[in-house]
Design a protein around this motif. Sequence first.
Motif, PDB file in Angstrom:
ATOM      1  N   ARG A 153       0.829  -1.212   0.000  1.00 48.42           N
ATOM      2  CA  ARG A 153       0.000   0.000   0.000  1.00 48.42           C
ATOM      3  C   ARG A 153       0.865   1.265   0.000  1.00 48.42           C
ATOM      4  O   ARG A 153       0.550   2.249  -0.684  1.00 48.42           O
ATOM      5  N   GLY A 154       1.954   1.210   0.750  1.00 50.08           N
ATOM      6  CA  GLY A 154       2.846   2.361   0.802  1.00 50.08           C
ATOM      7  C   GLY A 154       3.487   2.655  -0.539  1.00 50.08           C
ATOM      8  O   GLY A 154       3.601   3.826  -0.946  1.00 50.08           O
ATOM      9  N   GLU A 155       3.903   1.609  -1.243  1.00 49.31           N
ATOM     10  CA  GLU A 155       4.518   1.787  -2.565  1.00 49.31           C
ATOM     11  C   GLU A 155       3.509   2.341  -3.564  1.00 49.31           C
ATOM     12  O   GLU A 155       3.844   3.211  -4.380  1.00 49.31           O
ATOM     13  N   ILE A 156       2.280   1.845  -3.516  1.00 47.99           N
ATOM     14  CA  ILE A 156       1.239   2.347  -4.417  1.00 47.99           C
ATOM     15  C   ILE A 156       1.000   3.832  -4.171  1.00 47.99           C
ATOM     16  O   ILE A 156       0.905   4.634  -5.109  1.00 47.99           O
ATOM     17  N   ALA A 157       0.919   4.219  -2.903  1.00 51.86           N
ATOM     18  CA  ALA A 157       0.674   5.626  -2.559  1.00 51.86           C
ATOM     19  C   ALA A 157       1.833   6.520  -2.973  1.00 51.86           C
ATOM     20  O   ALA A 157       1.633   7.677  -3.368  1.00 51.86           O
ATOM     21  N   ALA A 158       3.051   5.976  -2.895  1.00 53.39           N
ATOM     22  CA  ALA A 158       4.242   6.773  -3.192  1.00 53.39           C
ATOM     23  C   ALA A 158       4.531   6.873  -4.689  1.00 53.39           C
ATOM     24  O   ALA A 158       5.359   7.687  -5.098  1.00 53.39           O
ATOM     25  N   LYS A 159       3.862   6.053  -5.486  1.00 55.09           N
ATOM     26  CA  LYS A 159       4.139   6.015  -6.924  1.00 55.09           C
ATOM     27  C   LYS A 159       2.840   6.223  -7.711  1.00 55.09           C
ATOM     28  O   LYS A 159       2.265   5.264  -8.251  1.00 55.09           O
ATOM     29  N   PRO A 160       2.359   7.438  -7.822  1.00 54.15           N
ATOM     30  CA  PRO A 160       1.169   7.680  -8.636  1.00 54.15           C
ATOM     31  C   PRO A 160       1.427   7.249 -10.084  1.00 54.15           C
ATOM     32  O   PRO A 160       2.419   7.655 -10.683  1.00 54.15           O
ATOM     33  N   ARG A 161       0.539   6.439 -10.617  1.00 54.72           N
ATOM     34  CA  ARG A 161       0.782   5.868 -11.940  1.00 54.72           C
ATOM     35  C   ARG A 161       0.229   6.765 -13.054  1.00 54.72           C
ATOM     36  O   ARG A 161      -0.898   7.244 -12.975  1.00 54.72           O
ATOM     37  N   ASP A 162       1.026   6.941 -14.072  1.00 53.41           N
ATOM     38  CA  ASP A 162       0.608   7.729 -15.224  1.00 53.41           C
ATOM     39  C   ASP A 162      -0.241   6.908 -16.173  1.00 53.41           C
ATOM     40  O   ASP A 162      -1.054   7.458 -16.917  1.00 53.41           O
ATOM     41  N   ILE A 163      -0.038   5.606 -16.169  1.00 47.16           N
ATOM     42  CA  ILE A 163      -0.863   4.694 -16.962  1.00 47.16           C
ATOM     43  C   ILE A 163      -0.960   3.382 -16.194  1.00 47.16           C
ATOM     44  O   ILE A 163       0.004   2.981 -15.526  1.00 47.16           O
ATOM     45  N   GLN A 164      -2.116   2.757 -16.234  1.00 49.03           N
ATOM     46  CA  GLN A 164      -2.284   1.454 -15.600  1.00 49.03           C
ATOM     47  C   GLN A 164      -2.750   0.461 -16.653  1.00 49.03           C
ATOM     48  O   GLN A 164      -3.817   0.616 -17.245  1.00 49.03           O
ATOM     49  N   VAL A 165      -1.916  -0.554 -16.903  1.00 44.34           N
ATOM     50  CA  VAL A 165      -2.264  -1.629 -17.827  1.00 44.34           C
ATOM     51  C   VAL A 165      -3.165  -2.619 -17.093  1.00 44.34           C
ATOM     52  O   VAL A 165      -2.899  -3.008 -15.957  1.00 44.34           O
ATOM     53  N   LEU A 166      -4.220  -3.055 -17.772  1.00 45.26           N
ATOM     54  CA  LEU A 166      -5.173  -3.997 -17.199  1.00 45.26           C
ATOM     55  C   LEU A 166      -5.505  -5.093 -18.193  1.00 45.26           C
ATOM     56  O   LEU A 166      -5.531  -4.861 -19.412  1.00 45.26           O
ATOM     57  N   GLY A 167      -5.776  -6.279 -17.666  1.00 46.84           N
ATOM     58  CA  GLY A 167      -6.444  -7.326 -18.417  1.00 46.84           C
ATOM     59  C   GLY A 167      -7.770  -7.570 -17.720  1.00 46.84           C
ATOM     60  O   GLY A 167      -8.147  -6.864 -16.788  1.00 46.84           O
ATOM     61  N   VAL A 168      -8.484  -8.581 -18.150  1.00 45.70           N
ATOM     62  CA  VAL A 168      -9.758  -8.910 -17.504  1.00 45.70           C
ATOM     63  C   VAL A 168      -9.932 -10.419 -17.484  1.00 45.70           C
ATOM     64  O   VAL A 168      -9.559 -11.107 -18.440  1.00 45.70           O
ATOM     65  N   GLY A 169     -10.460 -10.944 -16.384  1.00 42.07           N
ATOM     66  CA  GLY A 169     -10.715 -12.370 -16.282  1.00 42.07           C
ATOM     67  C   GLY A 169     -12.050 -12.740 -16.898  1.00 42.07           C
ATOM     68  O   GLY A 169     -12.884 -11.881 -17.209  1.00 42.07           O
ATOM     69  N   VAL A 170     -12.286 -14.036 -17.068  1.00 48.43           N
ATOM     70  CA  VAL A 170     -13.541 -14.485 -17.660  1.00 48.43           C
ATOM     71  C   VAL A 170     -14.738 -14.069 -16.811  1.00 48.43           C
ATOM     72  O   VAL A 170     -15.852 -13.901 -17.333  1.00 48.43           O
ATOM     73  N   ASP A 171     -14.525 -13.887 -15.511  1.00 54.09           N
ATOM     74  CA  ASP A 171     -15.612 -13.467 -14.629  1.00 54.09           C
ATOM     75  C   ASP A 171     -15.665 -11.955 -14.440  1.00 54.09           C
ATOM     76  O   ASP A 171     -16.438 -11.448 -13.630  1.00 54.09           O
ATOM     77  N   GLY A 172     -14.832 -11.233 -15.193  1.00 56.81           N
ATOM     78  CA  GLY A 172     -14.835  -9.772 -15.116  1.00 56.81           C
ATOM     79  C   GLY A 172     -13.865  -9.185 -14.115  1.00 56.81           C
ATOM     80  O   GLY A 172     -13.803  -7.969 -13.969  1.00 56.81           O
ATOM     81  N   HIS A 173     -13.065 -10.032 -13.427  1.00 57.73           N
ATOM     82  CA  HIS A 173     -12.156  -9.463 -12.438  1.00 57.73           C
ATOM     83  C   HIS A 173     -11.037  -8.674 -13.117  1.00 57.73           C
ATOM     84  O   HIS A 173     -10.602  -9.007 -14.217  1.00 57.73           O
ATOM     85  N   ILE A 174     -10.609  -7.599 -12.465  1.00 61.62           N
ATOM     86  CA  ILE A 174      -9.413  -6.883 -12.893  1.00 61.62           C
ATOM     87  C   ILE A 174      -8.453  -6.877 -11.708  1.00 61.62           C
ATOM     88  O   ILE A 174      -8.870  -6.707 -10.569  1.00 61.62           O
ATOM     89  N   ALA A 175      -7.156  -7.044 -12.014  1.00 61.59           N
ATOM     90  CA  ALA A 175      -6.200  -7.470 -11.009  1.00 61.59           C
ATOM     91  C   ALA A 175      -6.814  -8.724 -10.387  1.00 61.59           C
ATOM     92  O   ALA A 175      -7.306  -9.578 -11.112  1.00 61.59           O
ATOM     93  N   PHE A 176      -6.808  -8.859  -9.049  1.00 63.24           N
ATOM     94  CA  PHE A 176      -7.516  -9.988  -8.435  1.00 63.24           C
ATOM     95  C   PHE A 176      -8.732  -9.489  -7.651  1.00 63.24           C
ATOM     96  O   PHE A 176      -9.120 -10.071  -6.646  1.00 63.24           O
ATOM     97  N   ASN A 177      -9.341  -8.409  -8.133  1.00 62.70           N
ATOM     98  CA  ASN A 177     -10.584  -7.935  -7.542  1.00 62.70           C
ATOM     99  C   ASN A 177     -11.721  -8.776  -8.111  1.00 62.70           C
ATOM    100  O   ASN A 177     -12.181  -8.555  -9.236  1.00 62.70           O
ATOM    101  N   GLU A 178     -12.137  -9.770  -7.338  1.00 61.09           N
ATOM    102  CA  GLU A 178     -13.105 -10.749  -7.795  1.00 61.09           C
ATOM    103  C   GLU A 178     -14.538 -10.223  -7.659  1.00 61.09           C
ATOM    104  O   GLU A 178     -14.828  -9.380  -6.807  1.00 61.09           O
ATOM    105  N   PRO A 179     -15.467 -10.722  -8.496  1.00 64.37           N
ATOM    106  CA  PRO A 179     -16.866 -10.312  -8.376  1.00 64.37           C
ATOM    107  C   PRO A 179     -17.441 -10.635  -6.999  1.00 64.37           C
ATOM    108  O   PRO A 179     -17.049 -11.626  -6.381  1.00 64.37           O
ATOM    109  N   GLY A 180     -18.342  -9.808  -6.534  1.00 72.01           N
ATOM    110  CA  GLY A 180     -18.972 -10.038  -5.237  1.00 72.01           C
ATOM    111  C   GLY A 180     -19.885  -8.889  -4.882  1.00 72.01           C
ATOM    112  O   GLY A 180     -20.108  -7.980  -5.684  1.00 72.01           O
ATOM    113  N   GLU A 181     -20.388  -8.920  -3.667  1.00 69.66           N
ATOM    114  CA  GLU A 181     -21.288  -7.853  -3.228  1.00 69.66           C
ATOM    115  C   GLU A 181     -20.546  -6.546  -2.992  1.00 69.66           C
ATOM    116  O   GLU A 181     -21.119  -5.467  -3.110  1.00 69.66           O
ATOM    117  N   VAL A 182     -19.263  -6.653  -2.635  1.00 66.88           N
ATOM    118  CA  VAL A 182     -18.470  -5.450  -2.392  1.00 66.88           C
ATOM    119  C   VAL A 182     -17.109  -5.592  -3.083  1.00 66.88           C
ATOM    120  O   VAL A 182     -16.640  -6.695  -3.345  1.00 66.88           O
TER     121      VAL A 182
END
Length: 245
Positions: free
Chosen positions: A117-146
Amino acid sequence: MMKVIIAKTEAEMNNAGADLIEQLLKEKPDACLGLATGSSPVGMYQELIRRCEAGQVDFSKACSVNLDEYVGLTGEHPQSYRYFMNEQLFNHVNIDKARTTVACGVGDPEENLAAFRGEIAAKPRDIQVLGVGVDGHIAFNEPGEVLHGLAHMETLDESTIEANQRFFASRDDVPRKAFTMGMAEIMHARKLLLLVNGASKAKAISQLLLTDEITTANPVTMVRLHPDVTVVMGQELADAIGYKA
């Protein structure tokens, strides 16, 4: 605003993504790159390696942060995302590996998560590359209620384990947990680059591109909320969902 590029060939897809990163690094040599693993960005990374070797792209002042890492794998494990990034990009371009961040998968989970979390906060990204899973997840943020805003440890869905087992000796070897960047952190990047192909992604991507729905049941729809998104989509997938630019 969401811009959609339909790539007729794999080479077109790789070039479209590489063009955005090359342009960014020429405009801002010390840019921070948000990077992703998986099959989607590999061809783009190969194209960036080619351009770096040709002197078209310079990574020497850039830094990077990766989206995620398996819990329980060392950086030397062939299926870890640190190993993946070294093999697929970092070892072949002039980036300073000390300026690249991939979450640590072993040791105290709470300490590793706090450091990530500290590294993410210290390094604001100018571009973020993403893929998508078959269930729609990006990174490992899986589908759910929240969905979580900040980096966290996620328990992987069965569909994600199923999709990733091809990289391991057996299904039992696939880690069940991963550290992942949170949705708010992903959305804080100045620009998003979503690379997607294959008919298996049709359900997730059709909801993103053919409806105005935004739902935690399909996390990729969240990118609609970002002001600067480029989707590079293969012709096969465009045909599968009936999308025309």
